[in-house]
Write a protein that holds these residues in place. Sequence first.
Motif, PDB file in Angstrom:
ATOM      1  N   GLN A 165     -53.367 -22.273  14.179  1.00 22.08           N
ATOM      2  CA  GLN A 165     -54.234 -22.783  15.232  1.00 22.08           C
ATOM      3  C   GLN A 165     -54.816 -24.151  14.854  1.00 22.08           C
ATOM      4  OE1 GLN A 165     -56.870 -19.375  15.547  1.00 22.08           O
ATOM      5  NE2 GLN A 165     -55.893 -18.701  17.440  1.00 22.08           N
ATOM      6  N   LYS A 166     -55.171 -24.295  13.573  1.00 21.07           N
ATOM      7  CA  LYS A 166     -55.681 -25.578  13.094  1.00 21.07           C
ATOM      8  C   LYS A 166     -54.603 -26.659  13.191  1.00 21.07           C
ATOM      9  CE  LYS A 166     -59.116 -23.698   9.885  1.00 21.07           C
ATOM     10  NZ  LYS A 166     -59.491 -23.502   8.465  1.00 21.07           N
ATOM     11  N   ASP A 167     -53.352 -26.275  12.867  1.00 20.91           N
ATOM     12  CA  ASP A 167     -52.232 -27.218  12.976  1.00 20.91           C
ATOM     13  C   ASP A 167     -52.065 -27.674  14.425  1.00 20.91           C
ATOM     14  OD1 ASP A 167     -51.701 -27.102  10.300  1.00 20.91           O
ATOM     15  OD2 ASP A 167     -50.066 -25.657  10.476  1.00 20.91           O
ATOM     16  N   ILE A 168     -52.165 -26.712  15.354  1.00 20.52           N
ATOM     17  CA  ILE A 168     -52.016 -27.043  16.782  1.00 20.52           C
ATOM     18  C   ILE A 168     -53.098 -28.024  17.217  1.00 20.52           C
ATOM     19  CG2 ILE A 168     -52.214 -26.107  19.128  1.00 20.52           C
ATOM     20  CD1 ILE A 168     -50.830 -23.563  18.066  1.00 20.52           C
ATOM     21  N   GLU A 169     -54.342 -27.751  16.811  1.00 24.07           N
ATOM     22  CA  GLU A 169     -55.445 -28.641  17.172  1.00 24.07           C
ATOM     23  C   GLU A 169     -55.242 -30.030  16.578  1.00 24.07           C
ATOM     24  OE1 GLU A 169     -57.850 -27.978  19.334  1.00 24.07           O
ATOM     25  OE2 GLU A 169     -56.832 -26.052  19.622  1.00 24.07           O
ATOM     26  N   SER A 170     -54.719 -30.062  15.353  1.00 26.91           N
ATOM     27  CA  SER A 170     -54.442 -31.347  14.697  1.00 26.91           C
ATOM     28  C   SER A 170     -53.354 -32.114  15.440  1.00 26.91           C
ATOM     29  CB  SER A 170     -54.016 -31.112  13.250  1.00 26.91           C
ATOM     30  OG  SER A 170     -53.670 -32.324  12.607  1.00 26.91           O
ATOM     31  N   TYR A 171     -52.295 -31.370  15.842  1.00 25.99           N
ATOM     32  CA  TYR A 171     -51.201 -32.007  16.584  1.00 25.99           C
ATOM     33  C   TYR A 171     -51.689 -32.509  17.944  1.00 25.99           C
ATOM     34  CZ  TYR A 171     -48.160 -29.809  13.112  1.00 25.99           C
ATOM     35  OH  TYR A 171     -47.559 -29.425  11.948  1.00 25.99           O
ATOM     36  N   LYS A 172     -52.554 -31.689  18.613  1.00 24.45           N
ATOM     37  CA  LYS A 172     -53.096 -32.109  19.908  1.00 24.45           C
ATOM     38  C   LYS A 172     -53.905 -33.399  19.760  1.00 24.45           C
ATOM     39  CE  LYS A 172     -53.425 -27.646  22.292  1.00 24.45           C
ATOM     40  NZ  LYS A 172     -54.355 -26.617  22.832  1.00 24.45           N
ATOM     41  N   LYS A 173     -54.680 -33.488  18.695  1.00 26.79           N
ATOM     42  CA  LYS A 173     -55.487 -34.679  18.452  1.00 26.79           C
ATOM     43  C   LYS A 173     -54.587 -35.891  18.234  1.00 26.79           C
ATOM     44  CE  LYS A 173     -59.101 -36.525  15.447  1.00 26.79           C
ATOM     45  NZ  LYS A 173     -59.952 -36.290  14.261  1.00 26.79           N
ATOM     46  N   LYS A 174     -53.513 -35.681  17.456  1.00 27.09           N
ATOM     47  CA  LYS A 174     -52.574 -36.778  17.193  1.00 27.09           C
ATOM     48  C   LYS A 174     -51.862 -37.193  18.475  1.00 27.09           C
ATOM     49  CE  LYS A 174     -51.723 -35.619  12.343  1.00 27.09           C
ATOM     50  NZ  LYS A 174     -50.749 -35.103  11.354  1.00 27.09           N
ATOM     51  N   ILE A 175     -51.538 -36.188  19.323  1.00 25.42           N
ATOM     52  CA  ILE A 175     -50.888 -36.493  20.604  1.00 25.42           C
ATOM     53  C   ILE A 175     -51.830 -37.312  21.484  1.00 25.42           C
ATOM     54  CG2 ILE A 175     -50.091 -35.457  22.773  1.00 25.42           C
ATOM     55  CD1 ILE A 175     -48.964 -33.145  21.080  1.00 25.42           C
ATOM     56  N   SER A 176     -53.122 -36.893  21.506  1.00 26.59           N
ATOM     57  CA  SER A 176     -54.109 -37.621  22.307  1.00 26.59           C
ATOM     58  C   SER A 176     -54.247 -39.064  21.814  1.00 26.59           C
ATOM     59  CB  SER A 176     -55.463 -36.909  22.234  1.00 26.59           C
ATOM     60  OG  SER A 176     -56.434 -37.616  22.961  1.00 26.59           O
ATOM     61  N   GLU A 177     -54.288 -39.210  20.489  1.00 24.00           N
ATOM     62  CA  GLU A 177     -54.401 -40.548  19.911  1.00 24.00           C
ATOM     63  C   GLU A 177     -53.148 -41.371  20.231  1.00 24.00           C
ATOM     64  OE1 GLU A 177     -55.041 -39.702  15.819  1.00 24.00           O
ATOM     65  OE2 GLU A 177     -57.197 -39.330  16.042  1.00 24.00           O
ATOM     66  N   ALA A 178     -51.985 -40.709  20.176  1.00 24.26           N
ATOM     67  CA  ALA A 178     -50.723 -41.394  20.465  1.00 24.26           C
ATOM     68  C   ALA A 178     -50.653 -41.817  21.932  1.00 24.26           C
ATOM     69  CB  ALA A 178     -49.541 -40.482  20.128  1.00 24.26           C
ATOM     70  N   GLU A 179     -51.168 -40.927  22.823  1.00 24.70           N
ATOM     71  CA  GLU A 179     -51.164 -41.265  24.245  1.00 24.70           C
ATOM     72  C   GLU A 179     -52.052 -42.480  24.521  1.00 24.70           C
ATOM     73  OE1 GLU A 179     -52.388 -37.615  26.002  1.00 24.70           O
ATOM     74  OE2 GLU A 179     -50.326 -36.855  26.266  1.00 24.70           O
ATOM     75  N   GLN A 180     -53.190 -42.548  23.860  1.00 22.73           N
ATOM     76  CA  GLN A 180     -54.072 -43.710  23.996  1.00 22.73           C
ATOM     77  C   GLN A 180     -53.394 -44.972  23.478  1.00 22.73           C
ATOM     78  OE1 GLN A 180     -57.072 -43.854  25.547  1.00 22.73           O
ATOM     79  NE2 GLN A 180     -56.699 -41.715  26.109  1.00 22.73           N
ATOM     80  N   LYS A 181     -52.679 -44.806  22.366  1.00 27.04           N
ATOM     81  CA  LYS A 181     -51.966 -45.949  21.786  1.00 27.04           C
ATOM     82  C   LYS A 181     -50.840 -46.406  22.719  1.00 27.04           C
ATOM     83  CE  LYS A 181     -50.163 -47.575  17.372  1.00 27.04           C
ATOM     84  NZ  LYS A 181     -49.111 -48.416  17.912  1.00 27.04           N
ATOM     85  N   ILE A 182     -50.171 -45.429  23.356  1.00 26.16           N
ATOM     86  CA  ILE A 182     -49.097 -45.751  24.305  1.00 26.16           C
ATOM     87  C   ILE A 182     -49.651 -46.561  25.467  1.00 26.16           C
ATOM     88  CG2 ILE A 182     -47.551 -44.750  26.040  1.00 26.16           C
ATOM     89  CD1 ILE A 182     -47.053 -42.458  24.006  1.00 26.16           C
ATOM     90  N   LYS A 183     -50.812 -46.111  25.994  1.00 29.03           N
ATOM     91  CA  LYS A 183     -51.436 -46.847  27.098  1.00 29.03           C
ATOM     92  C   LYS A 183     -51.786 -48.273  26.681  1.00 29.03           C
ATOM     93  CE  LYS A 183     -53.420 -42.847  29.477  1.00 29.03           C
ATOM     94  NZ  LYS A 183     -54.681 -42.154  29.868  1.00 29.03           N
ATOM     95  N   GLY A 184     -52.298 -48.404  25.462  1.00 27.71           N
ATOM     96  CA  GLY A 184     -52.636 -49.736  24.956  1.00 27.71           C
ATOM     97  C   GLY A 184     -51.404 -50.601  24.795  1.00 27.71           C
ATOM     98  N   ASP A 185     -50.341 -49.987  24.289  1.00 21.45           N
ATOM     99  CA  ASP A 185     -49.089 -50.738  24.089  1.00 21.45           C
ATOM    100  C   ASP A 185     -48.467 -51.128  25.435  1.00 21.45           C
ATOM    101  OD1 ASP A 185     -49.429 -50.571  21.395  1.00 21.45           O
ATOM    102  OD2 ASP A 185     -47.954 -48.960  21.076  1.00 21.45           O
ATOM    103  N   GLU A 186     -48.590 -50.237  26.437  1.00 19.05           N
ATOM    104  CA  GLU A 186     -48.050 -50.559  27.766  1.00 19.05           C
ATOM    105  C   GLU A 186     -48.777 -51.761  28.368  1.00 19.05           C
ATOM    106  OE1 GLU A 186     -48.509 -46.869  29.788  1.00 19.05           O
ATOM    107  OE2 GLU A 186     -46.464 -46.161  29.305  1.00 19.05           O
TER     108      GLU A 186
END
Length: 214
Positions: A165-186
């Motif tokens: 469960q901790k791994d999932i939460e960590s991955y979700k956080k990384k996905i959220s951070e990546a999505e923000q980075k994607i928006k910035g890169d776009e």
Amino acid sequence: MKQLTLLVVAIFLTTRVVSQEVKTSDEKVSFSQGTVDAVVVTIPYASKDVVEKGLKSEMKDWGGKYSNSKDEYSSKQAKMKAMGDKYFDGYAKIIESGSDNIKVAFAVDLGGVYLNSDNYPDQYKVIEDRAKKFGQTASKESVNGMIDVETKTLKKLNGEKEDLQKDIESYKKKISEAEQKIKGDESAIQKKEGEIEAQSKKLEEVQGLLKKIK
């Protein structure tokens, strides 16, 4: 932790026979002295290690000289108030070890004659009660040992689940951070596309200068 233990007990009871009695019987059993009368106790859910450890303690409690040889436990010149004034020799051994039950035999040499229920009912009752109490204690200790094992296994599984469960939460956080980075890169790409378009026009203008040279 209490709830965890209760859950393990519930699981244990649903996978085993719900109730089994510690039973005693008067039988002929082979000991090193020969085949003699003995009190036999059947112990449900028993662990051989627990029974062996318990037999050592039990025979020492008989008050005689304790010894152990070839899986046979003895207490020589033992004496118990409930058995009368005379000394006796006591013997014990595991005679059967199955998947669910263990049988233990207790034999008492009263001086050339072995204790049995017909000729010595009062003294037999003393040893029978001790044998039954021994069986009940060994059975409970064995089950408690199984509960400890199953509790540790369940605790380990719960720990592994929490880690996942901790791994999932960590991955979700990384996905959220990546999505923000994607928006910035776009946004950066759109800006770059405008810069590229402007630079292309400048290049065309400079290239057009060559045509003006004569």
